[in-house]
Design a protein around this motif. Structure first.
Motif, PDB file in Angstrom:
ATOM      1  N   GLY A 129       9.990  11.554  18.400  1.00 51.10           N
ATOM      2  CA  GLY A 129       8.822  11.165  17.614  1.00 51.10           C
ATOM      3  C   GLY A 129       9.024   9.996  16.675  1.00 51.10           C
ATOM      4  N   ARG A 130      10.149   9.297  16.784  1.00 50.00           N
ATOM      5  CA  ARG A 130      10.400   8.117  15.946  1.00 50.00           C
ATOM      6  C   ARG A 130      10.879   6.956  16.811  1.00 50.00           C
ATOM      7  NH1 ARG A 130      11.007   9.190  10.362  1.00 50.00           N
ATOM      8  NH2 ARG A 130      10.788  11.428   9.889  1.00 50.00           N
ATOM      9  N   TYR A 131      10.730   5.738  16.261  1.00 51.61           N
ATOM     10  CA  TYR A 131      11.287   4.589  16.971  1.00 51.61           C
ATOM     11  C   TYR A 131      12.117   3.739  16.032  1.00 51.61           C
ATOM     12  CZ  TYR A 131       7.720   1.370  15.055  1.00 51.61           C
ATOM     13  OH  TYR A 131       6.931   0.608  14.226  1.00 51.61           O
ATOM     14  N   TRP A 132      13.087   3.044  16.622  1.00 53.33           N
ATOM     15  CA  TRP A 132      13.968   2.134  15.908  1.00 53.33           C
ATOM     16  C   TRP A 132      13.957   0.794  16.622  1.00 53.33           C
ATOM     17  CZ3 TRP A 132      14.711   7.215  16.719  1.00 53.33           C
ATOM     18  CH2 TRP A 132      15.095   8.016  15.629  1.00 53.33           C
ATOM     19  N   SER A 133      13.954  -0.290  15.858  1.00 55.79           N
ATOM     20  CA  SER A 133      13.922  -1.626  16.449  1.00 55.79           C
ATOM     21  C   SER A 133      15.330  -2.179  16.621  1.00 55.79           C
ATOM     22  CB  SER A 133      13.112  -2.578  15.571  1.00 55.79           C
ATOM     23  OG  SER A 133      13.207  -3.904  16.061  1.00 55.79           O
ATOM     24  N   TYR A 134      15.539  -2.858  17.748  1.00 58.93           N
ATOM     25  CA  TYR A 134      16.787  -3.581  17.994  1.00 58.93           C
ATOM     26  C   TYR A 134      16.694  -5.024  17.532  1.00 58.93           C
ATOM     27  CZ  TYR A 134      18.575   0.197  20.968  1.00 58.93           C
ATOM     28  OH  TYR A 134      19.046   1.405  21.448  1.00 58.93           O
ATOM     29  N   MET A 135      15.480  -5.465  17.132  1.00 58.15           N
ATOM     30  CA  MET A 135      15.287  -6.875  16.814  1.00 58.15           C
ATOM     31  C   MET A 135      14.879  -7.104  15.362  1.00 58.15           C
ATOM     32  SD  MET A 135      13.391  -8.059  20.377  1.00 58.15           S
ATOM     33  CE  MET A 135      13.379  -9.800  19.971  1.00 58.15           C
ATOM     34  N   CYS A 136      14.604  -6.043  14.634  1.00 59.52           N
ATOM     35  CA  CYS A 136      14.182  -6.185  13.243  1.00 59.52           C
ATOM     36  C   CYS A 136      15.150  -5.422  12.335  1.00 59.52           C
ATOM     37  CB  CYS A 136      12.765  -5.651  13.061  1.00 59.52           C
ATOM     38  SG  CYS A 136      12.182  -5.706  11.343  1.00 59.52           S
ATOM     39  N   SER A 137      15.629  -6.076  11.293  1.00 57.64           N
ATOM     40  CA  SER A 137      16.555  -5.442  10.348  1.00 57.64           C
ATOM     41  C   SER A 137      15.925  -5.259   8.967  1.00 57.64           C
ATOM     42  CB  SER A 137      17.831  -6.286  10.229  1.00 57.64           C
ATOM     43  OG  SER A 137      17.524  -7.608   9.810  1.00 57.64           O
ATOM     44  N   ASP A 138      14.636  -5.519   8.852  1.00 59.46           N
ATOM     45  CA  ASP A 138      13.940  -5.396   7.573  1.00 59.46           C
ATOM     46  C   ASP A 138      13.645  -3.915   7.306  1.00 59.46           C
ATOM     47  OD1 ASP A 138      12.225  -5.437   5.388  1.00 59.46           O
ATOM     48  OD2 ASP A 138      11.117  -7.192   6.086  1.00 59.46           O
ATOM     49  N   VAL A 139      14.280  -3.324   6.331  1.00 60.96           N
ATOM     50  CA  VAL A 139      14.143  -1.886   6.057  1.00 60.96           C
ATOM     51  C   VAL A 139      12.742  -1.526   5.578  1.00 60.96           C
ATOM     52  CG1 VAL A 139      16.603  -1.588   5.565  1.00 60.96           C
ATOM     53  CG2 VAL A 139      15.012  -2.160   3.705  1.00 60.96           C
ATOM     54  N   ARG A 140      11.970  -2.520   5.158  1.00 60.72           N
ATOM     55  CA  ARG A 140      10.611  -2.239   4.698  1.00 60.72           C
ATOM     56  C   ARG A 140       9.711  -1.816   5.862  1.00 60.72           C
ATOM     57  NH1 ARG A 140       9.472  -7.805   1.694  1.00 60.72           N
ATOM     58  NH2 ARG A 140      10.548  -8.456   3.619  1.00 60.72           N
ATOM     59  N   CYS A 141       9.948  -2.346   7.037  1.00 62.31           N
ATOM     60  CA  CYS A 141       9.128  -1.979   8.200  1.00 62.31           C
ATOM     61  C   CYS A 141       9.918  -1.207   9.251  1.00 62.31           C
ATOM     62  CB  CYS A 141       8.498  -3.222   8.837  1.00 62.31           C
ATOM     63  SG  CYS A 141       9.684  -4.465   9.370  1.00 62.31           S
TER      64      CYS A 141
END
Length: 352
Positions: free
Chosen positions: A117-129
């Motif tokens: 139920g969650r996703y993680w980005s491999y291309m974004c390191s901005d902890v705000r999003c």
């Protein structure tokens, strides 16, 4: 491994949560241990390809190269990557795909991993999003997912659940169905003579079944048995494909799904392949994939099914893989049968 080339319907994507919520409807089931590429053009989903995850480097390279070829070959030069599973399982193949696709002319808009139920980005390191704990996804708030439901699309729990839709109905009287099929086979053996028009009879039975299903009806056991027997003749089976332009694809899908579910297993290869063909015509790669699995489980060397597997793998349409238009195909089949009428005689499975 399955691929859906050039989807009939397009879905507009506005945010990553929409991608996560919508992919199961595009595939027809909730993927697991998978890498999915979503082809994008002008903010709309145009195609989706699913690969099974692997940890073998050589196989990983082959699969990601295949992925790039399918996307680029279908004119999809922008894609999102979605991996399903735990990080150690997804990341190696995701890394390989992120390296391979851009090198083959497919630009990546985003690459994410989905799990629980969650996703993680491999291309974004901005902890705000993109916080370390992942982004929670609420599919019920996704407008594209809701639109998919309204359009009649479904997302079954997994691929096995999709394959189960081709299993016999619970109320099917198997003993009676077998008895009727054996009676039909006995009649077929008796009537396989030069003066019998097996081709014309088989085509008439197919057209009558299409008419009946299009009108909302269902097939009785004798009709299913006769279709199963007639379709063992290659010209009759091939002629069924030429009716793709005369009946809507949904009618074809409903007809061949019903026959696959009710026919005796030994006769399932032909109707399952016709179901795969119809599913491909409407852009339903997942259904085509499980139908082809069913056909090849009956006859592992079934030539037409193997051809459609290759077409599905590289994103070709049925007409492209057959290499001719339907009217020409019908003319060729008729000419073949006129030259050798016995080609349309049933070829009953061993033991029948």
């Amino acid at each position: 491994m399955s691929a859906a080339s050039k989807l009939t319907n397009t879905v507009t994507i506005k945010k990553l949560a929409d991608v996560v919520a919508t992919v199961p409807y595009l595939l027809g089931f909730h993927p697991s241990q998978s890498l999915v590429a979503v082809g994008i053009d002008d903010a709309k989903v145009k195609g989706v390809v699913r690969l099974d995850l692997t940890q073998d480097p050589a196989e990983m390279a082959a699969r990601t190269s295949h992925l790039a070829n399918v996307l680029a070959g279908n004119g999809l030069h922008h894609a999102l990557l979605v991996g399903y599973g735990a990080g150690p399982q997804v990341t190696p193949m995701m890394d390989a795909a992120m390296e391979t696709l851009p090198g083959n002319g497919v630009a990546l808009g985003e690459a994410i991993r989905v799990d629980e139920g969650r996703y993680w980005s491999y291309m974004c390191s901005d902890v705000r999003c993109c916080p370390p704990e992942g982004v929670l996804v609420d599919p019920s708030s996704s407008v594209p997912a809701a639109a998919a439901v309204v359009a009649g699309m479904r997302a079954l729990p997994d691929k096995a659940a999709l394959a189960a839709t081709l299993e016999p109905p619970q109320n099917l009287d198997q003993d009676r169905a077998e008895k009727i099929t054996r009676e039909v086979c006995a009649q077929a053996r008796k009537e396989s003579r030069p003066d019998d028009d097996w081709f014309g009879d088989g085509v008439k039975r197919i057209v009558a079944a299409l008419d009946q299903v299009q009108a909302g009806g269902h097939l009785d056991a004798e009709t299913v048995a006769w279709l199963g027997v007639c379709l063992t003749a290659k010209p009759v089976r091939d002629m069924a494909m030429t009716y793709v332009l005369e009946y809507d694809t949904e009618t074809h899908v409903r007809l061949w799904t019903e026959v696959v579910r009710k026919v005796q297993p030994a006769f399932a290869a032909a109707p399952a392949t016709l179901l795969a063909f119809a599913a491909m015509c409407r852009g339903d790669g997942p259904l085509a994939s499980v139908a082809l699995d069913r056909a090849l489980s009956v006859t592992s060397h079934y030539t037409l099914a193997l051809l459609l597997v290759e077409a599905l793998m590289v994103g070709l349409s049925p007409s492209e893989v057959l290499g001719r238009d339907w009217s020409q195909m019908a003319d060729d089949i008729i000419a073949q049968v006129r030259e050798r009428p016995s080609a349309a005689w049933p070829l009953l499975p061993e033991g029948w």
